[in-house]
Design an enzyme around this catalytic site. Structure first.
Site, mmCIF file in Angstrom:
data_model
loop_
_atom_site.group_PDB
_atom_site.id
_atom_site.type_symbol
_atom_site.label_atom_id
_atom_site.label_comp_id
_atom_site.label_asym_id
_atom_site.label_seq_id
_atom_site.Cartn_x
_atom_site.Cartn_y
_atom_site.Cartn_z
ATOM 1 N N GLU A 107 -2.367 -4.905 0.737
ATOM 2 C CA GLU A 107 -1.232 -5.266 1.588
ATOM 3 C C GLU A 107 0.060 -5.437 0.798
ATOM 4 O O GLU A 107 1.150 -5.114 1.265
ATOM 5 C CB GLU A 107 -1.535 -6.564 2.354
ATOM 6 C CG GLU A 107 -2.501 -6.416 3.519
ATOM 7 C CD GLU A 107 -3.968 -6.520 3.113
ATOM 8 O OE1 GLU A 107 -4.277 -6.409 1.911
ATOM 9 O OE2 GLU A 107 -4.799 -6.717 4.019
ATOM 10 N N GLU B 80 -11.150 -7.491 5.082
ATOM 11 C CA GLU B 80 -11.160 -8.818 5.719
ATOM 12 C C GLU B 80 -12.214 -8.877 6.827
ATOM 13 O O GLU B 80 -12.874 -9.897 7.005
ATOM 14 C CB GLU B 80 -9.762 -9.139 6.267
ATOM 15 C CG GLU B 80 -8.749 -9.343 5.139
ATOM 16 C CD GLU B 80 -7.331 -9.523 5.648
ATOM 17 O OE1 GLU B 80 -6.817 -8.595 6.317
ATOM 18 O OE2 GLU B 80 -6.736 -10.579 5.379
HETATM 19 C C1 3H9 Z 1 -3.456 -4.725 6.657
HETATM 20 O O1 3H9 Z 1 -4.615 -4.415 6.723
HETATM 21 C C2 3H9 Z 1 -2.920 -6.041 7.140
HETATM 22 C C3 3H9 Z 1 -3.982 -7.084 7.365
HETATM 23 O O2 3H9 Z 1 -4.267 -7.775 6.173
HETATM 24 C C4 3H9 Z 1 -3.569 -8.154 8.299
HETATM 25 C C5 3H9 Z 1 -3.089 -7.811 9.647
HETATM 26 C C6 3H9 Z 1 -2.900 -9.014 10.519
HETATM 27 N N1 3H9 Z 1 -2.940 2.782 9.337
HETATM 28 O O3 3H9 Z 1 -3.639 8.576 2.505
HETATM 29 P P1 3H9 Z 1 -4.230 9.695 3.284
HETATM 30 C C7 3H9 Z 1 -3.252 7.644 7.735
HETATM 31 S S1 3H9 Z 1 -2.307 -3.684 6.028
HETATM 32 C C8 3H9 Z 1 -2.563 3.904 9.939
HETATM 33 O O4 3H9 Z 1 -3.526 10.989 3.298
HETATM 34 P P2 3H9 Z 1 -6.532 9.627 1.542
HETATM 35 C C9 3H9 Z 1 -2.253 8.341 6.821
HETATM 36 O O5 3H9 Z 1 -0.929 8.099 7.237
HETATM 37 C C10 3H9 Z 1 -3.186 -2.184 5.698
HETATM 38 N N2 3H9 Z 1 -2.693 5.136 9.391
HETATM 39 O O6 3H9 Z 1 -5.754 9.960 2.886
HETATM 40 C C11 3H9 Z 1 -2.673 9.781 6.966
HETATM 41 O O7 3H9 Z 1 -2.154 10.262 8.190
HETATM 42 P P3 3H9 Z 1 -1.711 11.794 8.358
HETATM 43 C C12 3H9 Z 1 -3.963 -2.240 4.453
HETATM 44 C C13 3H9 Z 1 -3.226 5.202 8.175
HETATM 45 O O8 3H9 Z 1 -7.937 10.023 1.772
HETATM 46 C C14 3H9 Z 1 -4.187 9.692 7.093
HETATM 47 O O9 3H9 Z 1 -4.463 8.347 7.520
HETATM 48 N N3 3H9 Z 1 -4.518 -0.942 4.172
HETATM 49 C C15 3H9 Z 1 -3.644 4.063 7.487
HETATM 50 O O10 3H9 Z 1 -5.776 10.173 0.386
HETATM 51 C C16 3H9 Z 1 -4.934 9.965 5.815
HETATM 52 O O11 3H9 Z 1 -4.401 9.148 4.775
HETATM 53 C C17 3H9 Z 1 -3.862 -0.047 3.417
HETATM 54 O O12 3H9 Z 1 -2.790 -0.284 2.911
HETATM 55 C C18 3H9 Z 1 -3.496 2.805 8.123
HETATM 56 N N4 3H9 Z 1 -3.903 1.651 7.543
HETATM 57 O O13 3H9 Z 1 -6.477 8.040 1.385
HETATM 58 C C19 3H9 Z 1 -4.563 1.279 3.215
HETATM 59 N N5 3H9 Z 1 -4.149 4.440 6.279
HETATM 60 O O14 3H9 Z 1 -2.930 12.593 8.076
HETATM 61 C C20 3H9 Z 1 -3.582 2.410 3.269
HETATM 62 C C21 3H9 Z 1 -4.043 5.779 6.234
HETATM 63 O O15 3H9 Z 1 -1.170 11.868 9.735
HETATM 64 N N6 3H9 Z 1 -4.234 3.678 3.184
HETATM 65 N N7 3H9 Z 1 -3.488 6.240 7.374
HETATM 66 O O16 3H9 Z 1 -0.628 11.979 7.295
HETATM 67 C C22 3H9 Z 1 -4.631 4.236 2.013
HETATM 68 O O17 3H9 Z 1 -4.552 3.641 0.948
HETATM 69 C C23 3H9 Z 1 -5.162 5.634 2.055
HETATM 70 O O18 3H9 Z 1 -4.697 6.233 3.234
HETATM 71 C C24 3H9 Z 1 -6.712 5.752 2.036
HETATM 72 C C25 3H9 Z 1 -7.125 7.211 2.296
HETATM 73 C C26 3H9 Z 1 -7.226 5.301 0.658
HETATM 74 C C27 3H9 Z 1 -7.351 4.909 3.110
#
Ligand code: 3H9
Length: 697
Positions: free
Chosen positions: A125, A105
């Site tokens: 999301e 976004e």
């Molecule tokens: C949003 O954006 C809402 C908006 O539209 C509007 C708001 C108003 N936040 O998965 P991994 C941490 S909703 C905080 O093992 P990978 C994760 O917990 C969000 N922490 O690595 C982990 O921590 P730890 C939309 C986050 O390389 C570490 O990062 N976005 C977040 O296999 C590594 O993660 C999503 O839904 C976060 N957003 O995969 C994306 N993301 O090492 C969600 C990750 O302490 N994330 N962490 O266990 C993912 O899909 C995967 O983490 C990603 C990396 C592909 C990014």
């Protein structure tokens, strides 16, 4: 300015850099840092264009999920993206890794987007029970049209850079991995060619083209099947539709309202618990992070049946060669043919090329002798549940396998320590419990024996990750975490039918809770003979397992889907369970024999007896240290048994139901139904007395 966002100028380009490991999530410090950096860029008279780029492994991966459920702090993400879009200077986003959710976004609020070809973009999301809440539902369809925006937003699937380019989400894709250089070159081009500020909000051709389209209703109909029980996918459609019916600013307001509805829904809390739980389980309590991990470069598998074949596929899928050993050649041939058929089916669906099918098949060696396990790093035994046979196998493995090889059993119930006792190296013995179909189900329940070494524990957890499973480390007891709880549910489900419920009533309560199938449909899938054999074994071992109408099914050869008749009947080629009057008669007959007068059973009683009994058992599992944390149980149930992720797993759900409610029901059934499964767990009583929840442990 915050440390996590910096501004500097290179030539006539103002560069805004985010550096907030691990994934540059848009926490409060990043949001305020971005606004401050933008302001600095606007004021910098030498800067003719601005570039947004991220350090580390990825572009911004979204809002900071850890902030959800807490009071919102200014500046909000919608304010941020609107301020970015309103910039007077052209803004370029340079994307590497993944631009997800609020990250995409933010990129959409920039005027141009360039990416390296390995990058991916997406609005995931919905997987967290939300919808894109910072303009994603309004800006994305302006670039892609309704159909693609709806697909991306309601599935949350990522799109590769080249596809995103074709869809109009990106303006350019470059090879290489130096994102800063790629971004700088593009920003320079913007300046040199005098490209204007181009705001997505003002792009209207695709909006005009799809206005009044019936695609929204089609999507709603489709979601009724695909997203049964879910809240946010439907809100996603409403929000995207607003982009077509309302002026941009009003569309943004509507998106915000719908986003807040999702944010407040219990499904959001459950899905975010599942998201973090899936990551937390990899951190095993008491296992130091730096525990050495053994290299697993080759795997031996004993048994070429459904389970052994499925397990083998997991390894060859990631390029690890396997040797499968069976007693008879025709069992090997049959097993191998099934594996080939599975791969050929994937090829037919376009998921694999024929060349990949052959590459994978070439990684499988078959053999009739354990001698071929001499050099493998890990052996997984996947023969049927018989302790004597397993011990014999492990004794042979002990003789043949090289020192340091890990000897694992895929047992779903048996004692790992007893299996290990057949070897002179119990420290190398471990359980690796795969779930059927093993090439599909994401859970791997790794079972530690009392002597399993830390190195072996760390290795099997790393193996889970390598083969793209969610590994959960659990302790050794009958049925471990998953099946121990499942068996309690199964016993209650059978008794409920004894007492007057129909199998379909029991199943409906479970599917209404969000399970993909009920207890009895699942028994039919697994095979009625499986449960029957377990009950018979336990009876032989002297346990008091009462007679059941399900024993009669097994004795009559109604073994489930495989015989097109079990608890339900099945039409040729169909997996749809159809209630069968013959089974109703059989149940009635059984009740008469047992002297049971059937009574009316409410759905609430079914829910309590089938699910509260699992929670009581889950609490005992925690007390005994079989599971380290409630979230380990939640993840086992979500990934192994289809507990709805939006309810966060059984222990998370129990907290929402109220532990006092659950305890009083447990006590009620202790009096009315009886049995050790209704003896209240001491931990449950303690938590209720202290006014605490499982989440507080
Ligand atoms: C949003 O954006 C809402 C908006 O539209 C509007 C708001 C108003 N936040 O998965 P991994 C941490 S909703 C905080 O093992 P990978 C994760 O917990 C969000 N922490 O690595 C982990 O921590 P730890 C939309 C986050 O390389 C570490 O990062 N976005 C977040 O296999 C590594 O993660 C999503 O839904 C976060 N957003 O995969 C994306 N993301 O090492 C969600 C990750 O302490 N994330 N962490 O266990 C993912 O899909 C995967 O983490 C990603 C990396 C592909 C990014």
């Amino acid at each position: 300015m915050s440390e996590v966002v910096s501004y500097n100028r290179e030539g006539n380009i103002g560069v805004i850099t985010v550096n907030y490991p691990p994934v540059n999530a848009l926490g409060q410090a990043v949001r305020s840092g971005l606004l401050a950096a933008l302001e600095q860029g606007q004021k910098d008279t030498e800067a003719k264009a601005l570039l947004l780029v991220c350090e580390g492994r990825t572009f911004i991966a979204g809002a900071d999920i850890r902030e959800f459920g807490k009071p919102m702090q200014e500046p909000t993400l919608p304010t941020l993206v609107n301020t970015f879009e309103n910039s007077d200077k052209p803004l370029v986003a340079a994307i590497h890794g993944t631009a997800l959710g609020g990250g995409l976004e933010t990129a959409l609020s920039c005027h141009y987007r360039v990416a390296v070809s390995s990058a991916k973009v997406g609005l995931p999301e919905v997987k967290l029970g939300l919808l894109p809440g910072a303009g994603g539902t309004q800006r994305l369809p302006r670039l892609t049209g309704a159909q693609k925006a709806l697909e991306m937003i309601t599935t949350g699937e990522f799109v590769g850079a080249n596809d995103a380019l074709a869809l109009g989400i990106l303006d350019a894709v470059e090879e290489g991995d130096d994102i800063r250089a790629v971004g700088m070159a593009y920003a320079q081009k913007v300046v040199d060619e005098g490209k204007p500020v181009r705001r997505v909000r003002d792009i209207t051709d695709k909006i005009d083209a799809d206005k009044g389209s019936d695609v929204f209703d089609q999507f709603r109909d489709e979601l009724k099947k695909r997203a049964r029980g879910l809240f946010s996918p439907f809100k996603c459609v409403d929000a995207v539709e607003a982009a077509f019916n309302l002026p941009f600013d009003e569309g943004m307001k509507r998106e915000r309202e719908l986003f807040m509805e999702c944010m407040e829904s219990p499904q959001r809390a459950g899905l975010i618990h599942s998201f973090f739980g899936e990551r937390e389980v990899s951190k095993v309590k008491g296992l130091p992070k730096d525990t050495p991990v053994r290299d697993v470069k080759s795997v031996g598998i004993i048994g070429a049946g459904t389970m052994g074949g499925g397990i083998a596929m997991n390894f060859v899928n990631v390029g690890i060669p396997v040797t499968i050993v069976e007693v008879k050649q025709d069992a090997l041939d049959k097993g191998l043919a099934i594996i080939r058929r599975n791969y050929e089916n994937s090829a037919k669906k376009g998921k694999l090329t024929q060349e990949q099918v052959e590459q994978r098949m070439a990684l499988i060696t078959t053999s009739l002798t354990y001698d071929d396990f001499r050099d493998v790093d890990l052996v997984i035994e996947a023969v049927f549940e018989d302790m004597a046979i397993k011990k014999e196998i492990f004794a042979k493995l002990d003789e043949v396998c090289k020192p340091g090889a890990i000897l694992a059993s895929n047992t779903s119930t048996l004692d790992i320590d007893e299996i290990a006792s057949a070897t002179k190296r119990p420290e190398d013995v471990v359980g690796m419990h795969f779930f059927s179909p093993a090439n599909v189900m994401k859970l791997l329940e790794n079972v530690r024996g009392s002597k399993t070494s830390d190195e072996v524990k760390a290795t099997v957890m790393a193996v889970a990750k390598k083969i793209k499973k969610v590994g959960v480390m659990v302790g050794n007891c009958y049925g471990f975490v998953g099946n121990r709880m499942l068996h309690k549910r199964g016993t209650e489900a059978m008794s409920l039918v004894d007492e007057g419920a129909t199998p379909q009533q029991v199943d409906k309560v479970l599917t209404d809770l969000g399970f993909p199938m009920g207890q009895f449909a699942m028994s039919d899938l697994a095979g009625i003979d499986v449960g029957y054999r377990i009950r018979e074994e336990r009876r032989k071992a002297g346990e008091d397992i009462p007679a059941s109408w399900m024993d009669k099914l097994a004795e009559q050869g109604r073994l489930g889907q495989k015989t097109q008749a079990g608890v339900y009947k099945y039409e040729e080629g169909s997996r749809k369970p159809i209630p069968d009057p013959e089974v109703e008669q059989l149940i009635e007959q059984f009740r008469k024999e047992q002297g049971i007068t059937p009574r009316e059973i409410t759905d609430q009683e079914i829910l309590e007896r089938c699910v509260y009994v699992m929670i009581n058992e889950g609490a005992k599992i925690l007390e005994e240290g079989i599971a380290d944390r409630p979230l380990d149980i939640d993840i086992v149930w979500i990934y192994g048994y289809g507990f709805p992720a939006y309810r966060g797993g059984p222990m998370f759900w129990a907290d929402q139901e109220g532990l006092d409610t659950i305890l009083s029901a447990v006590k009620k059934y202790q009096d009315t139904v009886g049995g050790e499964q209704w003896e209240p767990a001491a931990l449950l009583e303690k938590l209720v007395a202290e006014g605490r929840k499982f989440a507080d442990l």
